[in-house]
Write a protein that holds these residues in place. Sequence first.
Motif, mmCIF file in Angstrom:
data_model
loop_
_atom_site.group_PDB
_atom_site.id
_atom_site.type_symbol
_atom_site.label_atom_id
_atom_site.label_comp_id
_atom_site.label_asym_id
_atom_site.label_seq_id
_atom_site.Cartn_x
_atom_site.Cartn_y
_atom_site.Cartn_z
ATOM 1 N N UNK A 1 -61.621 -69.932 86.270
ATOM 2 C CA UNK A 1 -62.514 -69.861 87.327
ATOM 3 C C UNK A 1 -62.179 -68.806 88.303
ATOM 4 N N UNK A 2 -60.976 -68.199 88.203
ATOM 5 C CA UNK A 2 -60.402 -66.973 88.942
ATOM 6 C C UNK A 2 -61.260 -65.943 88.420
ATOM 7 N N UNK A 3 -61.147 -66.106 87.187
ATOM 8 C CA UNK A 3 -61.627 -64.877 86.426
ATOM 9 C C UNK A 3 -63.370 -64.730 86.743
ATOM 10 N N UNK A 4 -63.899 -65.775 86.721
ATOM 11 C CA UNK A 4 -65.281 -66.090 86.937
ATOM 12 C C UNK A 4 -65.468 -65.469 88.334
ATOM 13 N N UNK A 5 -64.680 -65.750 89.333
ATOM 14 C CA UNK A 5 -64.863 -65.455 90.522
ATOM 15 C C UNK A 5 -64.751 -63.796 90.836
ATOM 16 N N UNK A 6 -63.792 -63.325 89.880
ATOM 17 C CA UNK A 6 -63.775 -61.961 89.943
ATOM 18 C C UNK A 6 -65.173 -61.261 89.857
ATOM 19 N N UNK A 7 -65.641 -61.661 88.337
ATOM 20 C CA UNK A 7 -67.316 -60.989 88.278
ATOM 21 C C UNK A 7 -68.110 -61.423 89.287
ATOM 22 N N UNK A 8 -67.882 -62.739 89.882
ATOM 23 C CA UNK A 8 -68.670 -63.126 91.102
ATOM 24 C C UNK A 8 -68.859 -61.959 92.233
ATOM 25 N N UNK A 9 -67.725 -61.221 92.389
ATOM 26 C CA UNK A 9 -67.676 -60.211 93.477
ATOM 27 C C UNK A 9 -68.408 -59.117 93.156
ATOM 28 N N UNK A 10 -68.637 -58.783 91.572
ATOM 29 C CA UNK A 10 -69.431 -57.336 91.253
ATOM 30 C C UNK A 10 -70.869 -57.345 92.045
ATOM 31 N N UNK A 11 -71.298 -58.415 92.434
ATOM 32 C CA UNK A 11 -72.786 -58.174 93.111
ATOM 33 C C UNK A 11 -72.618 -57.680 94.380
ATOM 34 N N UNK A 12 -71.592 -57.879 94.991
ATOM 35 C CA UNK A 12 -71.645 -57.600 96.473
ATOM 36 C C UNK A 12 -71.105 -56.195 96.399
ATOM 37 N N UNK A 13 -70.201 -55.807 95.520
ATOM 38 C CA UNK A 13 -69.625 -54.460 95.280
ATOM 39 C C UNK A 13 -70.921 -53.389 95.036
ATOM 40 N N UNK A 14 -72.006 -54.161 94.350
ATOM 41 C CA UNK A 14 -72.951 -53.106 93.803
ATOM 42 C C UNK A 14 -74.058 -52.995 95.008
ATOM 43 N N UNK A 15 -74.159 -53.821 95.978
ATOM 44 C CA UNK A 15 -75.240 -53.986 96.836
ATOM 45 C C UNK A 15 -75.396 -52.702 97.557
ATOM 46 N N UNK A 16 -74.322 -51.997 98.347
ATOM 47 C CA UNK A 16 -74.575 -50.822 98.979
ATOM 48 C C UNK A 16 -74.918 -49.659 98.076
ATOM 49 N N UNK A 17 -74.556 -49.704 96.788
ATOM 50 C CA UNK A 17 -75.184 -48.761 95.866
ATOM 51 C C UNK A 17 -76.833 -49.014 95.526
ATOM 52 N N UNK A 18 -77.017 -50.228 95.468
ATOM 53 C CA UNK A 18 -78.391 -50.690 95.069
ATOM 54 C C UNK A 18 -79.205 -50.124 96.536
ATOM 55 N N UNK A 19 -78.743 -50.472 97.614
ATOM 56 C CA UNK A 19 -79.476 -49.921 98.749
ATOM 57 C C UNK A 19 -79.821 -48.533 98.851
ATOM 58 N N UNK A 20 -78.556 -47.876 98.672
ATOM 59 C CA UNK A 20 -78.881 -46.369 98.656
ATOM 60 C C UNK A 20 -79.759 -45.806 97.601
ATOM 61 N N UNK A 21 -79.794 -46.248 96.151
ATOM 62 C CA UNK A 21 -80.184 -45.627 95.144
ATOM 63 C C UNK A 21 -81.749 -46.143 95.470
ATOM 64 N N UNK A 22 -82.228 -47.612 96.001
ATOM 65 C CA UNK A 22 -83.681 -47.966 96.005
ATOM 66 C C UNK A 22 -84.002 -47.307 97.145
ATOM 67 N N UNK A 23 -83.137 -46.788 98.153
ATOM 68 C CA UNK A 23 -83.941 -46.097 99.434
ATOM 69 C C UNK A 23 -84.553 -44.731 98.912
ATOM 70 N N UNK A 24 -83.735 -44.061 97.985
ATOM 71 C CA UNK A 24 -84.327 -42.857 97.409
ATOM 72 C C UNK A 24 -85.421 -43.037 96.613
ATOM 73 N N UNK A 25 -85.575 -44.175 95.854
ATOM 74 C CA UNK A 25 -86.877 -44.476 95.444
ATOM 75 C C UNK A 25 -87.980 -44.539 95.985
ATOM 76 N N UNK A 26 -87.593 -45.388 97.146
ATOM 77 C CA UNK A 26 -88.848 -45.643 98.282
ATOM 78 C C UNK A 26 -89.241 -44.337 98.773
#
Length: 438
Positions: A68-93
């Motif tokens: 379960x702890x390993x699963x929660x590590x991967x759970x955090x990946x989406x939140x680490x990726x969000x700022x990168x996604x925001x910056x990338x898609x702002x450029x696309x917009x």
Amino acid sequence: MQSLTADAHGIPMRPTDSSHERIAPGEIAVGVVIGRASEYFDFFTYAIASVLVFPSVFFPFASKLDGMLYSFVIFSFAFLARPLGTATFMAIQSRFGRETKLTLALFMLGASTAGMAFLPTYAQGGLGALAMLAMLRFGQGIALGGSWDGLPSLLALNAPKEKRGWYAMLGQLGAPTGFIIAAGLFSILLSSLASEDFLDWGWRYPFYVAFAINVVALFARLRLVSTNEYARLLEERELQPTDVGELFKSQGRNVVIGALAALASYALFHLVTVFPLSWITLYSERSVSEFLVIQIVGAFLAAGCIVASGWIADRIGRRKTLGSLAVMIGVFSGFVPLLMQGGDVGQTVFIIIGFALLGLSYGQAAGAVTANFESRFRYSGAALTSDLAWLVGAAFAPLVALGLSAHFGLAYVSLYLLSGAAGSLAALSLNRALEIKD
């Protein structure tokens, strides 16, 4: 006939044609709620599966706790990726337009979530299965960062001054809505399927559903942002992407304070949804499907409290609302061990009170995110501040809470939640103008 209008700061804007039909805030609110509900459904589907499914399916080589702890590590990946996604898609917009950005982001979100339904288990794919799970989870975060459409800010800017707290809370209703649907599906599957069938194929069904929900949400939101009226409002309010470097250079203080102001709410978010489900699964004989029903009841209560938060904020101010709730969350943190170890009754009380506090505080968290930005930085600033708030407050909450409770006791979960309340109060004390401007 043309007339001058002013933005939220009283600055005159370009002339507008008064013959245009005025866009009602309620119509914007519908798009915000639908969009947020679809996003939260995707994320809660993953969150619940990370407790009930992934430790057995993807980490069978580890103990149940470690899996379960390993699963929660991967759970955090989406939140680490969000700022990168925001910056990338702002450029696309900036290059291809808002509709293109939103279409790509929501299809990516739906594909990343639905793709998990087709993943091989660890027994079938080994480390490759774990790598694909991590990549799809990261994809969820990139897509969620890219799905920012500016509608919450537009809603706040076009709401009547005396009802800004009311309209600010409407978009937050997407969270309990998404949780209710996701938890309801898992509860039905758990109660109607044998354990072997659930772990073999039953858990995949909610991930299939996600793509269809995202398609519906996409068209609901495109119907708004692609019209001339909404394009005109977005342009007039200067809700356009800005350079990230310039944003942090000019508005970095507001980004940090905006993220920390609602830290208590974001810390509580996963401590009443994901963490107690993991704790019950590991350390209680209680039926998981029945516990999900209790959480669904809590989510309905949270929705009611989100609505109440709008009424309260319009009467005492957003800053006082958030500060008072941070104090109440701090007090609540001291009862975590007593309630979680208090049997069925204590755990039910924990869920009911926790969800009520979550609704009251989270209902105004969006206002904390967007309140103090200069108009031309509001669009990108609101998105990146939200990303930072989720990253700091919620990304690692299930991992930290379960790890601390398993190795040191539930009292350390109290300290973790208390630190979130203290962070909110500190940020609010630095920003006495928080209740203005949006």
